[in-house]
Structures are given as structure tokens and as C-alpha cells.
Design a protein around this motif. Structure first.
Motif, short mmCIF file in Angstrom:
data_model
loop_
_atom_site.label_atom_id
_atom_site.label_comp_id
_atom_site.label_asym_id
_atom_site.label_seq_id
_atom_site.Cartn_x
_atom_site.Cartn_y
_atom_site.Cartn_z
N LEU A 25 -0.71 17.93 -7.78
CA LEU A 25 -0.91 18.63 -9.05
C LEU A 25 -2.16 19.50 -9.04
CD1 LEU A 25 0.05 15.81 -11.57
CD2 LEU A 25 1.44 17.77 -10.84
N SER A 26 -3.00 19.31 -8.01
CA SER A 26 -4.20 20.14 -7.93
C SER A 26 -3.89 21.55 -7.46
CB SER A 26 -5.21 19.50 -6.97
OG SER A 26 -4.65 19.33 -5.68
N TYR A 27 -2.67 21.77 -6.99
CA TYR A 27 -2.26 23.10 -6.56
C TYR A 27 -1.71 23.87 -7.76
CZ TYR A 27 -2.69 21.46 -1.76
OH TYR A 27 -3.17 20.97 -0.57
N SER A 28 -2.06 25.11 -7.87
CA SER A 28 -1.60 25.91 -9.00
C SER A 28 -1.26 27.33 -8.54
CB SER A 28 -2.68 25.96 -10.09
OG SER A 28 -2.24 26.69 -11.20
N PRO A 29 -0.06 27.81 -8.86
CA PRO A 29 1.02 27.07 -9.52
C PRO A 29 1.71 26.13 -8.54
CG PRO A 29 1.79 29.25 -8.95
CD PRO A 29 0.33 29.21 -8.56
N ILE A 30 2.20 25.02 -9.04
CA ILE A 30 2.87 24.04 -8.19
C ILE A 30 4.36 24.38 -8.11
CG2 ILE A 30 3.11 22.49 -10.17
CD1 ILE A 30 3.07 20.17 -8.21
N PRO A 31 4.90 24.56 -6.90
CA PRO A 31 6.33 24.87 -6.78
C PRO A 31 7.20 23.77 -7.38
CG PRO A 31 5.19 25.28 -4.70
CD PRO A 31 4.22 24.55 -5.59
N PHE A 34 0.83 -1.20 0.00
CA PHE A 34 0.00 0.00 0.00
C PHE A 34 0.87 1.26 0.00
CE2 PHE A 34 -3.97 -2.06 2.14
CZ PHE A 34 -4.28 -2.66 0.93
N GLY A 35 1.97 1.21 0.76
CA GLY A 35 2.86 2.36 0.80
C GLY A 35 3.46 2.67 -0.56
N LEU A 36 3.83 1.62 -1.30
CA LEU A 36 4.39 1.81 -2.64
C LEU A 36 3.37 2.45 -3.57
CD1 LEU A 36 6.66 1.31 -4.72
CD2 LEU A 36 5.58 -0.91 -5.19
N ILE A 37 2.13 1.94 -3.56
CA ILE A 37 1.08 2.51 -4.41
C ILE A 37 0.84 3.98 -4.06
CG2 ILE A 37 -1.36 2.38 -5.02
CD1 ILE A 37 -1.18 -0.65 -4.44
N GLN A 38 0.78 4.25 -2.77
CA GLN A 38 0.57 5.62 -2.30
C GLN A 38 1.71 6.53 -2.76
OE1 GLN A 38 0.52 5.78 1.95
NE2 GLN A 38 0.87 7.99 2.01
N LEU A 39 2.94 6.07 -2.64
CA LEU A 39 4.10 6.87 -3.03
C LEU A 39 4.08 7.19 -4.52
CD1 LEU A 39 6.95 8.02 -2.29
CD2 LEU A 39 7.85 5.79 -2.95
N LEU A 40 3.80 6.17 -5.33
CA LEU A 40 3.77 6.39 -6.78
C LEU A 40 2.65 7.34 -7.18
CD1 LEU A 40 4.45 2.75 -8.05
CD2 LEU A 40 6.09 4.65 -7.86
N ALA A 41 1.51 7.23 -6.50
CA ALA A 41 0.38 8.11 -6.81
C ALA A 41 0.67 9.55 -6.40
CB ALA A 41 -0.88 7.60 -6.12
N ARG A 42 1.43 9.74 -5.32
CA ARG A 42 1.73 11.09 -4.83
C ARG A 42 2.83 11.76 -5.64
NH1 ARG A 42 0.07 14.84 -0.99
NH2 ARG A 42 2.22 15.05 -0.31
N THR A 43 3.61 10.96 -6.35
CA THR A 43 4.71 11.54 -7.14
C THR A 43 4.15 12.04 -8.46
OG1 THR A 43 6.23 9.94 -6.15
CG2 THR A 43 6.98 11.12 -8.13
#
Length: 533
Positions: A434-440, A27-36
Motif C-alpha cells: 500500500l506504500s506504492y502509489s498508485p497501487i495497481p 509466521f508464514g500466515l502472519i506474513q501473508l495476512l500482513a502483505r494482503t
């Protein structure tokens, strides 16, 4: 003396903990890849299901079941006693049932409320019912251990409590101090909210949760520290620098680990700043125990080096058995523990907390503590105790040696990247940045670097689970049933009078929490309607 019931409990608990570790790691791996950014795009509901599963499995299930298994092993072998079979079996059955019920709710996507399960977010009743049953199971387990300890104590009144047993008892005392807060929140607020749609006061529920949430950290750490105290000197063929100091550490954890939870609520309105300041001060007090632990272990390492004729100023660092997978696991976990402790002091700072609160700094810190100081220590303990528990040597010594170093490198990359990203304000608990705009731009490249560290961590976890799995199937059979762990008796001291320290702990908990709860209840609750995530 036969330990058939205890051995069955130990094997089931530890194997179940490994299953939880494996699933939580996936689960941690899936979460990490989704957050990247730009790596994996998944539905937010799936993301939060995975995030909840990762937190619950790793922070509660993996640690609790491993700790229970090791506690039974240490208690029976050091004290040479049997545990009450009815209590032991009942605790295991209830703990397993509670975990499975909560897991059903999580995996069906009906409990996407994260590890902290803050209301008014509402999960399926099975989630809260499972949590309640799990806690009841652990309480019964604690009773079984305490009864065995008290029985031993009656015939050994003039002897000091053996240090490993002191660690076990301190762990369970902290657990019993902490879990009433969770039980009250679940039974009073969360189950009625889930079953009947009853409104809940958010601040009240959060305060009960953090009454439990922070001492949970010491429920993890005390067993890890106990393993350091007991195992490292024996690997080095020396004695711990100061057993008295070690017991003082456990006493400090008993006294100060629980009345510190409000430092997690420094940004919550509705709690007077003076109460937040009190909990901050107490948090710094419990940090003293960590500093003493660091000193005691480092002094032991240097003492061993000097006893062998070493003279160089820092030669004690290099001249250690770093090619021993058990020592490497514990030693690297200890190093990360130091780094995580420094970060924890920043988290507890009244002013600095405002900078890092609810950022991925917290995620980086969390993984240094339960993710490495605790988890890597437990992995090393598994390498050490496999012959005693499973009757088999580790399948591959080479894999066992590579694994902790991979974990260390992966965690350093992952955690440092998230610490820095947190300073740049990168939020946690969001399915996508990515929902933040502009993304630093810092968020993007630091997330990608952290992903590299996370992949190395996952590889290390695969090596560990594979090696243990192959050990259970193909590991060389060895005739070691762990009949006893012989520890020379020492005279009783004031530090072995646990009643004094428990009374002081209860008084301090009452003082630290009665005023905040009086404020919450005298002002009047402001319940809100529950909602699905």
C-alpha cells in the motif's frame, strides 16, 4: 543389531523439525495476512522479524533436521550398520544449540535481516554464531554418515551402492560443496561486522551467499527425489523404470548444483556478463537432472499401469492409488515439482529474469519447490515411516488423506496468484504494497486470491501437525522397529565410483567461481559500514 542411539537421534531430529515447521508456518500466515491489502496492519519491524523467522525455519531448520533424521534411518536400515555415537550425538547437540541461538536473535527482533541476511544489514552476533554452530553440527553429521558408508563399502566393493544410500550420499556431498561459501561469509564478514562494526563489501558477501544459496535447493530436493525413487515403485508393486538413470541424476546434481549461484545475481553490477552467462548455462545443465527425474517417475507410473493390463493412452494417470495418503502426498508433490521446474528455467534466463527479479513471482516459485515438492514429500514420508520411527500407526488415515489434497489446492491458488502478480511487477520483501502509489488493482485482487490459497495451506499444515501430534500420543501401537530395509544387491558399475564425480564437481566449481572472485578482488573491495535494519 540395536539402533538405540540412532533411534533417539531420529526421533529428536524429526520432532524438532515438526516444531520448526509449525512455528515457521505460523509466521508464514502472519506474513501473508500482513502483505494482503486491508487485512492485517502490523509494525514493519514485526513483519520483518516474522519474515526472517519464516524463511530460516522453513528453508533451513525444518528441512535440515528432517533430512538428518531420515538419512540416519535409511543408512542404518539399508546398510545394517551403526553410526559413531560420539559423532552422532555431537552433531545433534551442536545443531540444536546453533538453531536455538539463531532463534533467540530472531524472536527478540535483533535479526531482521531476512533469510538471505544480506549485508550491510546487521543482525545480533548470536544469529551468525548460531548459523556457524549449526553448519559445524551438520559437518560432523556428514562425517558420521560417510564413515559408516566407507566401512560398508570396504566389504561390498563389488556391489552397487543401493539407490537410497546413493541419494543420502549425494545429498551430503552437495551440502559439503555448498556450505564452505556460507562459512566463509559468516566467519570472514558477518561475525566481524556484527561484533566490531567492521565494514563489508556487499558484492563479495552476496556472491559467497549464493555460492551456498542455490545448491541448498538441491540439498532439499535430492532427499525428496530419493523418496520418490524408492517409495513410489514399492507402493505400485513394481520396479523403478531405470535405476541407472536415477544414479545419473544424482551424479548431475553432484557435478552441477553448486557452480550456478551467480544466476541469482544477474542484476548485480560488478560481475562480468560472461560469468553470469556461464552460470546460466550451467543452471540449464542441472535442469537436465530434473527432466530425467520427471521422465523416470512418469515411466514408472505407466509401466506399473501396463503391467496390470491397462491399455488406455492416459489411463496410467487415473489408475493410481490416489486414495493412499503416502502416494497422494508424493504424487502431488511431484506434479508441483514439474510446475516449479518450469518456473525455475524462467528465473535462470538471462533476459526473462529481469522481468521477474525481486517480484513475488520468486515467492511463488520458491513455494512450489521447498514449499511443496520437498515439504509435501516429507509429509508423505512421515505417514509411511511413522510405524518404523515412532512405533505407532498414523492416528487418522482420513485426515492423512485429506491433508495432501488441501495442500495441493492451497499451493496452486497461492503460487499461481503470486506468479501472475510478479509479472505485473508486485514487489517482494516489502512489508506493505500500500506504500506504492498508485497501487495497481492487479496487485490487490491477486494478493487477496493468494491469501485464500495461503489459508488453505495453513489449514492443511494444522491437520498434518495435529495428526502427527495425536499419533505420538494416541496412535495405535505397532510392533515395527525397522530392523532393516532389504534391497537386493546389484553389480558395481562406473556410476558407483563416486571419486570420479566428486573430482569433476570440484574442478567445475573452481572454474565457475575463480574468475568472478578474481574480478572482485583485483578490482578492489568497496566496503560499506553496517547498519541496523
Amino acid at each position: 543389531m540395536s539402533y538405540s542411539t540412532e533411534n533417539r537421534f531420529i526421533k529428536i531430529s524429526i520432532i524438532f523439525s515438526f516444531i520448526s515447521l509449525a512455528l515457521g508456518g505460523l509466521f508464514g500466515l502472519i506474513q501473508l495476512l500482513a502483505r494482503t491489502p486491508y487485512i492485517l496492519n502490523i509494525d514493519p519491524q514485526i513483519y520483518y522479524m516474522v519474515l526472517t523467522g519464516h524463511g530460516v525455519l522453513m528453508a533451513i531448520v525444518w528441512t535440515a533436521f528432517f533430512i538428518m533424521g531420515i538419512a540416519v534411518f535409511v543408512t542404518t536400515r539399508v546398510l545394517k550398520v551403526n553410526l559413531n555415537k560420539v559423532l552422532l550425538n555431537s552433531s545433534l547437540i551442536l545443531s540444536l544449540i546453533g538453531t536455538i541461538l539463531a532463534a533467540i536473535a530472531i524472536l527478540s527482533g535483533q535479526a531482521n535481516v531476512l533469510y538471505t541476511f544480506y549485508p550491510p544489514l546487521k543482525a545480533h552476533p548470536l544469529f551468525y554464531l548460531g548459523a556457524a554452530i549449526l553448519v559445524i553440527g551438520t559437518w560432523i553429521f556428514a562425517v558420521a554418515i560417510f564413515l559408516a558408508f566407507l566401512s560398508w563399502r570396504k566389504s561390498h566393493k563389488k556391489e552397487a551402492i543401493p539407490l537410497p544410500i546413493y541419494g543420502v550420499i549425494a545429498t551430503l556431498i552437495v551440502w559439503l560443496e555448498a556450505t564452505p561459501g556460507l562459512a566463509i561469509e559468516v566467519l570472514k564478514d558477518l561475525i566481524p561486522m556484527s561484533l566490531f562494526g567492521s565494514p563489508v563489501d556487499v558484492l563479495e558477501a552476496r556472491t559467497y551467499f549464493w555460492y551456498f544459496g542455490h545448491p541448498l535447493v538441491y540439498f532439499w530436493l535430492i532427499p525428496a527425489i530419493t523418496l520418490w525413487y524408492f517409495t513410489i515403485p514399492r507402493i505400485l508393486n513394481t520396479e523403478l523404470f531405470s535405476e541407472t538413470m536415477a544414479k545419473v541424476v544424482f551424479i548431475l546434481f553432484i557435478i552441477t548444483s553448486t557452480p550456478v549461484g551467480i544466476h541469482h545475481q544477474l542484476v548485480d553490477t560488478g560481475i562480468d556478463p560472461s560469468y553470469k552467462y556461464l552460470h546460466t548455462v550451467l543452471t540449464y545443465t542441472v535442469a537436465i537432472a530434473s527432466f530425467l527425474t520427471a521422465f523416470n517417475i512418469i515411466a514408472t507410473l505407466e509401466k506399473s499401469y501396463r503391467e496390470k493390463g491397462g491399455r488406455k493412452l492416459f489411463g496410467w494417470i487415473k489408475n493410481q492409488p490416489w486414495n493412499n495418503p503416502v502416494f497422494a502426498s508424493l504424487g502431488l508433490a511431484f506434479i508441483i515439482f514439474g510446475l516449479g521446474g518450469i518456473g525455475g528455467i524462467i528465473n535462470a534466463s538471462y533476459s526473462l529474469n529481469y522481468i521477474v527479479h525481486n517480484t513475488v513471482w520468486i515467492v511463488g516459485h520458491f513455494h512450489t519447490m521447498v514449499g511443496t515438492a520437498v515439504t509435501l514429500t516429507f509429509m508423505g514420508a512421515t505417514y509411511l515411516l511413522s510405524p518404523f520411527i515412532f512405533g505407532r500407526n498414523i492416528f487418522s488415515g482420513r485426515l492423512a488423506l485429506w491433508q495432501p489434497y488441501l495442500w495441493f489446492v492451497g499451493m496452486m491458488i497461492f503460487s499461481l496468484s503470486y506468479h501472475i502478480a510478479g509479472i505485473f511487477g508486485m514487489p517482494r520483501r516489502t512489508s506493505s504494497i500500500l506504500s506504492y502509489s498508485p497501487i495497481p488493482s492487479e496487485w490487490v485482487y491477486l494478493s487477496q486470491i493468494a491469501m485464500i490459497g495461503g489459508l488453505i495451506l495453513f489449514l492443511s499444515g494444522v491437520l498434518f501437525i495435529s495428526n502427527i501430534g495425536l499419533t505420538l500420543i494416541k496412535g495405535p501401537v505397532i510392533s515395527m522397529n525397522g530392523e532393516s530395509l532389504n534391497i537386493d544387491p546389484k553389480p558395481n558399475t562406473m556410476f558407483d565410483n563416486l571419486k570420479i564425480w566428486i573430482i569433476i564437481a570440484v574442478i567445475l566449481i573452481i572454474v565457475a567461481y575463480i574468475l568472478p572472485f578474481m574480478e572482485i578482488y583485483t578490482r578492489g573491495l568497496s566496503p560499506v559500514q553496517p547498519r541496523l535494519p
